[in-house]
Scaffold this active site. Structure first.
Site, PDB file in Angstrom:
ATOM      1  N   HIS A   1      32.337  37.937  27.553  1.00 42.55           N
ATOM      2  CA  HIS A   1      31.175  38.833  27.435  1.00 42.55           C
ATOM      3  C   HIS A   1      29.974  38.078  26.871  1.00 42.55           C
ATOM      4  CE1 HIS A   1      34.537  41.890  26.907  1.00 42.55           C
ATOM      5  NE2 HIS A   1      33.864  42.393  27.918  1.00 42.55           N
TER       6      HIS A   1
ATOM      7  N   SER B   1      39.943  41.438  27.081  1.00 40.44           N
ATOM      8  CA  SER B   1      40.183  42.238  25.866  1.00 40.44           C
ATOM      9  C   SER B   1      41.660  42.595  25.780  1.00 40.44           C
ATOM     10  CB  SER B   1      39.346  43.506  25.911  1.00 40.44           C
ATOM     11  OG  SER B   1      38.000  43.169  26.135  1.00 40.44           O
ATOM     12  N   ARG B   2      42.342  42.661  26.914  1.00 41.73           N
ATOM     13  CA  ARG B   2      43.758  43.058  26.928  1.00 41.73           C
ATOM     14  C   ARG B   2      44.683  41.935  26.463  1.00 41.73           C
ATOM     15  NH1 ARG B   2      41.956  46.388  31.602  1.00 41.73           N
ATOM     16  NH2 ARG B   2      42.421  48.542  31.043  1.00 41.73           N
TER      17      ARG B   2
ATOM     18  N   GLY C   1      31.393  39.710  35.184  1.00 40.31           N
ATOM     19  CA  GLY C   1      32.236  38.515  35.190  1.00 40.31           C
ATOM     20  C   GLY C   1      33.065  38.458  36.469  1.00 40.31           C
TER      21      GLY C   1
ATOM     22  N   LYS D   1      36.021  37.525  36.696  1.00 40.17           N
ATOM     23  CA  LYS D   1      37.439  37.860  36.499  1.00 40.17           C
ATOM     24  C   LYS D   1      37.771  39.158  37.242  1.00 40.17           C
ATOM     25  CE  LYS D   1      39.668  39.373  32.677  1.00 40.17           C
ATOM     26  NZ  LYS D   1      40.264  40.590  33.180  1.00 40.17           N
TER      27      LYS D   1
ATOM     28  N   GLN E   1      35.831  44.335  41.262  1.00 43.76           N
ATOM     29  CA  GLN E   1      34.841  45.208  40.621  1.00 43.76           C
ATOM     30  C   GLN E   1      33.416  44.765  40.970  1.00 43.76           C
ATOM     31  OE1 GLN E   1      34.966  46.821  36.464  1.00 43.76           O
ATOM     32  NE2 GLN E   1      33.710  45.051  35.992  1.00 43.76           N
TER      33      GLN E   1
END
Ligand code: PAF
Length: 281
Positions: free
Chosen positions: A37, A186-187, A147, A149, A153
């Site tokens: 981020h 975050s996971r 991003g 990743k 999305q």
């Protein structure tokens, strides 16, 4: 740095920036910020007059039984990181203000939402497209940062923006990785020590795909089989999918040709990790 919780306050600020001709860089997040981020925020800071970061754990993109309730919430730490990174505004609305009791409007990007993660998380990209459309209306950014990743999305958001004529540009930045190349997420915080160690097998599997393609392998199922074989070495890993698709429309590829995306989702216990690599053959 100012923290804004009310939607109408954010809209008033956005109108002000527009009137003053200021460019607004926007980084939408669900919080629990990490170096990935921060690289988006740094880029937004370089490119724009104003930087807005949203922190909103969007209930609409979590399916039943997914991790909405346990998703990491680290607001205080996020505020500090944003302040240090030179963010001007954090926008963190409440779920009840974003989705009022009578809420009934959703945005669906029909085809791009179907494959890869969409197969296993029905409704996920509808939730993402809906919240991003809402956030764009509220923040009115000049450029929004995502991003790679979450490659699917980024494609879904880009399609939604083009189809609905949003006057926003998007920039998609490379995946930020840990020292052992695990994609930052975050996971990752959910993983226990053993799972965290084993998770480094995911970038290793992507590098294997890269090597095989560079050596001339063009049969997608051979590449996928070898990746699965490698990941099997990690005791806690359970592959949900490994797919090789074209990088624009996400259509499954039998023969590897042109610009492709190798994408995977793997469970480590109750934690689902995704990663991907863009390749040209
Ligand atoms: O990538 C994320 O963190 C989320 O999907 C996003 C784009 C903030 C929408 O909730």
């Amino acid at each position: 740095m100012k923290i804004i919780k009310k939607i109408n306050e954010m809209q008033t600020m956005a109108l002000g920036f527009r009137r003053q001709g200021k460019s607004v860089g926007f980084v939408p997040t669900m919080g629990a910020l990490h170096a990935g981020h921060l690289s988006l925020i740094r880029r937004a800071r370089t490119d724009n007059d104003i930087v807005v970061v949203s922190i909103f754990i969007n209930p609409a993109q979590f399916g039943r039984g997914e991790d909405y309730k346990r998703y990491p919430r680290k607001l205080r730490q996020d505020y500090q990181l944003c302040k240090k990174a030179g963010v001007d505004f954090i926008f963190c609305p409440s779920p009840s203000s974003m989705y009022t009791q009578d809420y009934q409007t959703y945005v669906e990007v029909v085809r791009l939402s179907g494959p890869l993660c969409g197969r296993f998380r029905p409704g996920h990209f509808r939730g993402v497209a809906t919240v991003v459309a809402k956030l764009f209306h509220i923040v009115e950014p000049t450029i929004a940062y995502f991003g790679l990743k979450d490659a699917q999305q980024a494609l879904v958001v880009d399609r939604m923006m083009q189809d609905l004529n949003f006057p926003v540009r998007i920039k998609v930045l490379p995946i930020a990785r840990e020292k052992d190349l695990l994609a930052m997420s975050s996971r990752n915080a959910y993983l226990n020590a053993r799972q965290r160690k084993e998770a480094a097998i995911l970038p290793e599997a992507l590098l294997l795909a890269y090597k095989l393609v560079k050596q001339g392998e063009r049969n997608a199922s051979v590449v996928i089989r070898k990746m699965r074989g490698l990941i099997r070495r990690a005791k806690d890993a359970k592959v949900q999918y490994i797919s090789i698709v074209d990088a624009k429309k996400l259509k499954q590829q039998k023969k590897i040709k042109g610009r492709i995306l190798v994408a995977l989702a793997v469970w480590f216990g109750k934690t689902r990790l995704i990663d991907n690599m863009l390749l040209s053959a």
